[in-house]
Design a protein around this motif. Sequence first.
Motif, mmCIF file in Angstrom:
data_model
loop_
_atom_site.group_PDB
_atom_site.id
_atom_site.type_symbol
_atom_site.label_atom_id
_atom_site.label_comp_id
_atom_site.label_asym_id
_atom_site.label_seq_id
_atom_site.Cartn_x
_atom_site.Cartn_y
_atom_site.Cartn_z
ATOM 1 N N ARG A 103 0.694 -1.247 0.000
ATOM 2 C CA ARG A 103 0.000 0.000 0.000
ATOM 3 C C ARG A 103 0.510 0.917 0.000
ATOM 4 O O ARG A 103 1.309 1.102 -0.158
ATOM 5 C CB ARG A 103 -0.739 0.844 -0.154
ATOM 6 C CG ARG A 103 -0.835 2.216 -0.259
ATOM 7 C CD ARG A 103 -0.835 3.249 -0.281
ATOM 8 N NE ARG A 103 -0.966 4.442 -0.055
ATOM 9 C CZ ARG A 103 -0.914 5.358 0.024
ATOM 10 N NH1 ARG A 103 -0.421 5.800 0.036
ATOM 11 N NH2 ARG A 103 -1.125 6.409 0.150
ATOM 12 N N LYS A 151 -3.760 4.951 -0.443
ATOM 13 C CA LYS A 151 -3.924 4.723 -1.863
ATOM 14 C C LYS A 151 -3.266 5.526 -2.444
ATOM 15 O O LYS A 151 -2.722 5.681 -2.774
ATOM 16 C CB LYS A 151 -4.937 4.711 -2.791
ATOM 17 C CG LYS A 151 -4.588 3.790 -4.184
ATOM 18 C CD LYS A 151 -4.905 3.344 -4.996
ATOM 19 C CE LYS A 151 -4.962 2.853 -5.948
ATOM 20 N NZ LYS A 151 -4.882 2.798 -6.210
ATOM 21 N N LYS A 207 -4.600 1.697 -5.478
ATOM 22 C CA LYS A 207 -4.413 2.507 -5.270
ATOM 23 C C LYS A 207 -4.328 3.255 -5.653
ATOM 24 O O LYS A 207 -4.219 3.924 -5.559
ATOM 25 C CB LYS A 207 -4.626 1.492 -5.940
ATOM 26 C CG LYS A 207 -4.418 0.501 -5.820
ATOM 27 C CD LYS A 207 -3.321 -0.314 -6.011
ATOM 28 C CE LYS A 207 -4.025 -0.159 -6.520
ATOM 29 N NZ LYS A 207 -3.534 0.463 -6.052
ATOM 30 N N THR A 210 -15.057 0.797 -1.908
ATOM 31 C CA THR A 210 -13.864 0.865 -2.736
ATOM 32 C C THR A 210 -13.424 2.296 -2.971
ATOM 33 O O THR A 210 -13.966 3.240 -2.392
ATOM 34 C CB THR A 210 -14.124 0.141 -4.083
ATOM 35 O OG1 THR A 210 -12.905 0.044 -4.808
ATOM 36 C CG2 THR A 210 -15.167 0.880 -4.920
ATOM 37 N N TRP A 211 -12.413 2.460 -3.845
ATOM 38 C CA TRP A 211 -11.921 3.774 -4.223
ATOM 39 C C TRP A 211 -12.689 4.296 -5.429
ATOM 40 O O TRP A 211 -13.178 3.525 -6.256
ATOM 41 C CB TRP A 211 -10.441 3.706 -4.602
ATOM 42 C CG TRP A 211 -9.533 3.108 -3.585
ATOM 43 C CD1 TRP A 211 -8.812 1.957 -3.708
ATOM 44 C CD2 TRP A 211 -9.225 3.631 -2.289
ATOM 45 N NE1 TRP A 211 -8.083 1.733 -2.573
ATOM 46 C CE2 TRP A 211 -8.313 2.735 -1.678
ATOM 47 C CE3 TRP A 211 -9.638 4.757 -1.576
ATOM 48 C CZ2 TRP A 211 -7.809 2.932 -0.411
ATOM 49 C CZ3 TRP A 211 -9.138 4.957 -0.308
ATOM 50 C CH2 TRP A 211 -8.234 4.063 0.263
ATOM 51 N N ASN A 230 -7.400 4.922 3.434
ATOM 52 C CA ASN A 230 -7.328 3.578 3.998
ATOM 53 C C ASN A 230 -7.904 3.532 5.403
ATOM 54 O O ASN A 230 -8.544 2.557 5.800
ATOM 55 C CB ASN A 230 -5.875 3.097 4.025
ATOM 56 C CG ASN A 230 -5.426 2.586 2.673
ATOM 57 O OD1 ASN A 230 -5.995 1.654 2.126
ATOM 58 N ND2 ASN A 230 -4.407 3.205 2.126
ATOM 59 N N THR A 263 -8.619 -2.483 -1.529
ATOM 60 C CA THR A 263 -7.659 -1.586 -0.895
ATOM 61 C C THR A 263 -6.264 -2.197 -1.016
ATOM 62 O O THR A 263 -6.088 -3.265 -1.585
ATOM 63 C CB THR A 263 -8.032 -1.319 0.575
ATOM 64 O OG1 THR A 263 -7.251 -0.231 1.079
ATOM 65 C CG2 THR A 263 -7.799 -2.538 1.435
ATOM 66 N N ASP A 312 -3.303 -2.723 -5.363
ATOM 67 C CA ASP A 312 -4.604 -2.782 -4.707
ATOM 68 C C ASP A 312 -5.280 -4.095 -5.084
ATOM 69 O O ASP A 312 -5.146 -4.584 -6.218
ATOM 70 C CB ASP A 312 -5.489 -1.615 -5.138
ATOM 71 C CG ASP A 312 -5.245 -0.379 -4.302
ATOM 72 O OD1 ASP A 312 -4.510 -0.462 -3.313
ATOM 73 O OD2 ASP A 312 -5.793 0.689 -4.645
#
Length: 360
Positions: A13, A17, A24, A50-51, A79, A99, A283
Motif C-alpha cells: 500500500r 492509496k 491505489k 472501494t476507491w 485507507n 484496498t 490494490d
Amino acid sequence: MINDAGTIPKEMRMYKKVFGGIGKLLAVSSVLALAVAGPAMAGGTLRILTWDGYADKDWVAQFEKDNDATVEVVFAGSNDEMWAKIQGSQGKDFDIFATAAAGMQRYYEAGLLQPIDLSKIPNHAGQLPQFQDLSKIAGAVHDGKTYLIPYAFSPMTLIYDPAKVNPAPTSWSVMWDPQYKGKVLLYDDGESAFATAAIINGVQTPFHLTDQQFKDAMPKLVDLKHNSASFYTFVQDSVQLAQNNDAPIIFGAYADQQIKALAAGGLNYKQAYPKEGVIAWVDTWAITSGAKADSYDLALKWINFVISKKIAAELTEKSGYANSVTSTDTIPAGTKTFWMQPDEDPTKRTDLWNQVKATP
C-alpha cells in the motif's frame, strides 16, 4: 498495488492509496454512494466499498443486468476510513472491498476476511505473470488460503518539469538539490517517505527498518522538508499545487495517473525511474466475513468481471491506473522495484513523519 527488486513479496500500500495502493487513491475525501434505489433484484444484493474509479457506473449497470442483481457502492477517501467502516460493523455492512494489499494485516487479525474460491474466478488465469503466483503477493495468501485478488498497481516515480529540470533526473537525490529549495511537492505519507529515505541510504528492506535506520532517515527527511513547496494527498491536490506553485519536482505517488491528471490541467511533466529503485503498490479485492450466501457468490462474480480484459483495460483508460491484466509496460524492464509490504510499525512512521513536518 507484490516486493523486493522486481518480485512480488508476501504483503503490500499503500497504507493510504498507494501503498495503499495503491489504490491505489483518490479524488474524494468524503463518502459517496451509488446505491440503486428500490427493492433488491432476484439475484441478490452486492455491497461494495472501494476507491473512486474502481466501480465505474457503467460497469455496475452491466454487472447488475448480467446477474439480475442490485449493486450498492460506497467510495472511501482513505485507507483509515475504509478500515473504520469495515471494522466498525465487523464486516457486516459490506460484502467486498478493494484496498492496498500491504495494509491487510489488521483485517486478518480482526477476522474480517474470508477465503476466495479461485475456482470461481477463471479470469485470474489471464492476469499478468507477476500476479499468477498469489503467494508472492503481500498478504494475498494467509494460512494456505487465498484472500486477495490483484486489481490495480502503480510504481511511485520521480515526476519533473522537463523545461526546468534538464537533463532528466536519474536519482531521488535531485529532491534534495539546493537549486530546488522550496520547489518540491511531496506526498504526505510517512510510510513511503521513510522507505524512500532508506532506499537513498542504501537500505534493501525499506519496509522493515531498524532503530538505527530510522535515526539515519530522520535528518534526511528534515532536509527534504526544507526543500518542499507543499504536501499533497490526492492526485488532484498535486495538480492544483503544481498550477499555483513553482514546482519542477514532484514525488509521484500515483505515477501514470498523476502525469495524465497534470496534462489535463495544462501542465507538461514527465516521470523518471531513479536508479536506486522505486516503491510500488498493488490494490486488491477482498471479501468480508460479512458476505453470506448469495452475496458471497456475487462477490466472486464481481471480481471475475472486473479482471476481465475489457473491464481491466477500461480501468486504465478511464483512471490512469495500471491494471493487473493488460498493463505490461507500467514499470520499465530492469527497474529495481520495492513492492510495498506491511511495515514494522505504521504508527511509528506516522508519528516520526509528523515530527519531520513540524521541524522548523
